[in-house]
Motif scaffolding. Structure first.
Motif, short mmCIF file in Angstrom:
data_model
loop_
_atom_site.label_atom_id
_atom_site.label_comp_id
_atom_site.label_asym_id
_atom_site.label_seq_id
_atom_site.Cartn_x
_atom_site.Cartn_y
_atom_site.Cartn_z
N GLY A 159 0.66 -1.31 0.10
CA GLY A 159 0.08 -0.02 -0.05
C GLY A 159 0.70 1.21 0.05
O GLY A 159 0.15 2.34 0.08
N TYR A 160 2.05 1.01 -0.23
CA TYR A 160 2.96 2.36 -0.25
C TYR A 160 2.82 2.99 -1.46
O TYR A 160 2.05 2.55 -2.50
CB TYR A 160 4.33 1.99 0.13
CG TYR A 160 4.51 1.70 1.40
CD1 TYR A 160 4.78 2.68 2.53
CD2 TYR A 160 4.85 0.36 1.97
CE1 TYR A 160 4.94 2.33 3.67
CE2 TYR A 160 5.10 0.00 3.14
CZ TYR A 160 5.40 1.13 4.11
OH TYR A 160 5.45 0.77 5.61
N GLY A 161 3.20 4.29 -1.83
CA GLY A 161 3.04 4.86 -3.07
C GLY A 161 2.49 6.21 -2.81
O GLY A 161 1.40 6.29 -2.06
N LEU A 162 2.91 7.27 -3.30
CA LEU A 162 2.31 8.70 -3.03
C LEU A 162 1.08 8.72 -4.10
O LEU A 162 0.22 9.53 -3.60
CB LEU A 162 3.26 9.71 -3.52
CG LEU A 162 4.67 9.64 -2.80
CD1 LEU A 162 5.53 10.92 -3.38
CD2 LEU A 162 4.55 9.56 -1.30
N SER A 163 0.78 7.86 -5.10
CA SER A 163 -0.39 8.42 -5.89
C SER A 163 -0.98 6.94 -6.06
O SER A 163 -0.54 5.67 -5.73
CB SER A 163 -0.07 8.79 -7.34
OG SER A 163 0.97 7.71 -8.03
N GLU A 164 -2.20 6.86 -6.39
CA GLU A 164 -3.04 5.75 -6.68
C GLU A 164 -2.31 5.05 -7.94
O GLU A 164 -2.44 3.89 -8.05
CB GLU A 164 -4.42 6.31 -7.38
CG GLU A 164 -5.25 5.08 -7.57
CD GLU A 164 -6.67 5.43 -8.00
OE1 GLU A 164 -7.62 4.48 -8.35
OE2 GLU A 164 -7.12 6.55 -7.50
N ALA A 165 -1.82 5.52 -8.84
CA ALA A 165 -0.84 4.96 -10.07
C ALA A 165 0.01 4.13 -9.42
O ALA A 165 0.42 3.14 -10.05
CB ALA A 165 -0.56 5.97 -11.13
N ALA A 166 0.90 4.74 -8.65
CA ALA A 166 1.92 4.08 -8.19
C ALA A 166 1.35 2.81 -6.98
O ALA A 166 2.36 1.81 -7.31
CB ALA A 166 2.92 5.10 -7.12
N ARG A 167 0.37 2.93 -6.55
CA ARG A 167 -0.13 1.88 -5.80
C ARG A 167 -0.67 0.71 -6.74
O ARG A 167 -0.67 -0.48 -6.04
CB ARG A 167 -1.07 2.40 -4.64
CG ARG A 167 -0.62 3.20 -3.74
CD ARG A 167 -1.56 3.36 -2.63
NE ARG A 167 -2.54 4.50 -3.01
CZ ARG A 167 -2.35 5.75 -3.04
NH1 ARG A 167 -1.27 6.29 -2.53
NH2 ARG A 167 -3.49 6.20 -3.46
N GLY A 168 -0.89 0.86 -8.05
CA GLY A 168 -1.55 0.08 -8.57
C GLY A 168 -0.58 -0.67 -9.51
O GLY A 168 -0.64 -1.62 -10.55
N ASP A 169 0.69 0.00 -9.82
CA ASP A 169 1.59 -0.24 -10.84
C ASP A 169 3.09 -0.40 -10.22
O ASP A 169 3.67 0.79 -10.06
CB ASP A 169 1.59 0.45 -12.00
CG ASP A 169 2.36 0.04 -13.38
OD1 ASP A 169 2.23 -0.84 -13.84
OD2 ASP A 169 3.45 0.87 -13.49
N THR A 170 3.84 -1.42 -10.50
CA THR A 170 5.20 -1.30 -9.84
C THR A 170 6.18 -0.44 -10.75
O THR A 170 6.94 0.12 -9.82
CB THR A 170 5.81 -2.86 -9.98
OG1 THR A 170 4.81 -3.85 -9.25
CG2 THR A 170 7.19 -2.90 -9.36
#
Length: 202
Positions: free
Chosen positions: A145-156
């Motif tokens: 669940g890390y990542g600053l954006s929704e895109a980052a949380r959904g794509d490595t």
């Protein structure tokens, strides 16, 4: 590497459109009285990139940073820039350097991802322990669940691009928000030793 040295090494890959300072918000012109001052600051921000990655970048046929007053993002492939055509362009909105340096460097993060796929044989590298471990670490962080954006949380890959941008733009903030990613990048992508067994494309 000092700012002048960084600029000298990368001067063929850094560009600024003539109207960038004039069309940017007033604080940009106050901070950077000349285009060269802005280019030198951007080059200084790239110094954490380790030598093998910079060499791969400089050896690539494309990979350009273009400072603008408004356009922002990474566009692969040929792009018209004034009177020439440049390939694989990271468009950088100058005002973001003052207000949000992580967002400012995000197109550079995508360029780094592009260079990794273009200049290194990642299919062969999949069997290399260091690369396989690195990629598992990225996927683990994203899936947690890390990542600053929704895109980052959904794509490595987006998670990696965002992480590279944060590492360049505000490493301390990255360490607070995602310490596992900051440590992973410091020990791999931003460490010269990581590239010793990473095969390059012919």
């Amino acid at each position: 590497m000092t700012a002048p040295a960084a600029w000298h090494q990368l001067h063929d890959r850094l560009h600024i459109l003539p109207e960038t300072l004039a069309r940017s918000p007033t604080p940009v012109g106050e901070r950077f009285p000349t285009p060269m001052a802005l280019l030198a600051a951007v080059a200084q921000g790239l110094t954490p990139l380790p030598l093998p990655l910079r060499e791969a970048w400089l050896a690539a046929p494309g990979g350009h940073l273009v400072l603008t007053a408004d356009r922002h993002g990474f566009v692969p492939g040929p792009q018209p820039v004034r009177r020439e055509t440049l390939a694989d362009v990271a468009w950088l909105r100058a005002s973001l350097w003052l207000t949000d340096r992580t967002t400012f460097y995000e197109p550079v993060g995508w360029l780094v991802c592009h260079l990794l796929r273009d200049r290194f044989d990642l299919e062969t590298a999949a069997s290399v322990t260091s690369w396989a471990s690195f990629w598992r670490g990225l996927e683990s962080g994203r899936q947690a669940g890390y990542g600053l954006s929704e895109a980052a949380r959904g794509d490595t890959l987006a998670y990696l691009a965002e992480g590279v941008a944060a590492y360049l733009g505000d490493r301390a903030a990255l360490n607070r928000r995602d310490p596992r990613l900051e440590k992973l990048l410091a020990a791999t992508l931003f460490d010269t030793r990581f590239y010793r067994h990473l095969p390059r494309r012919a």
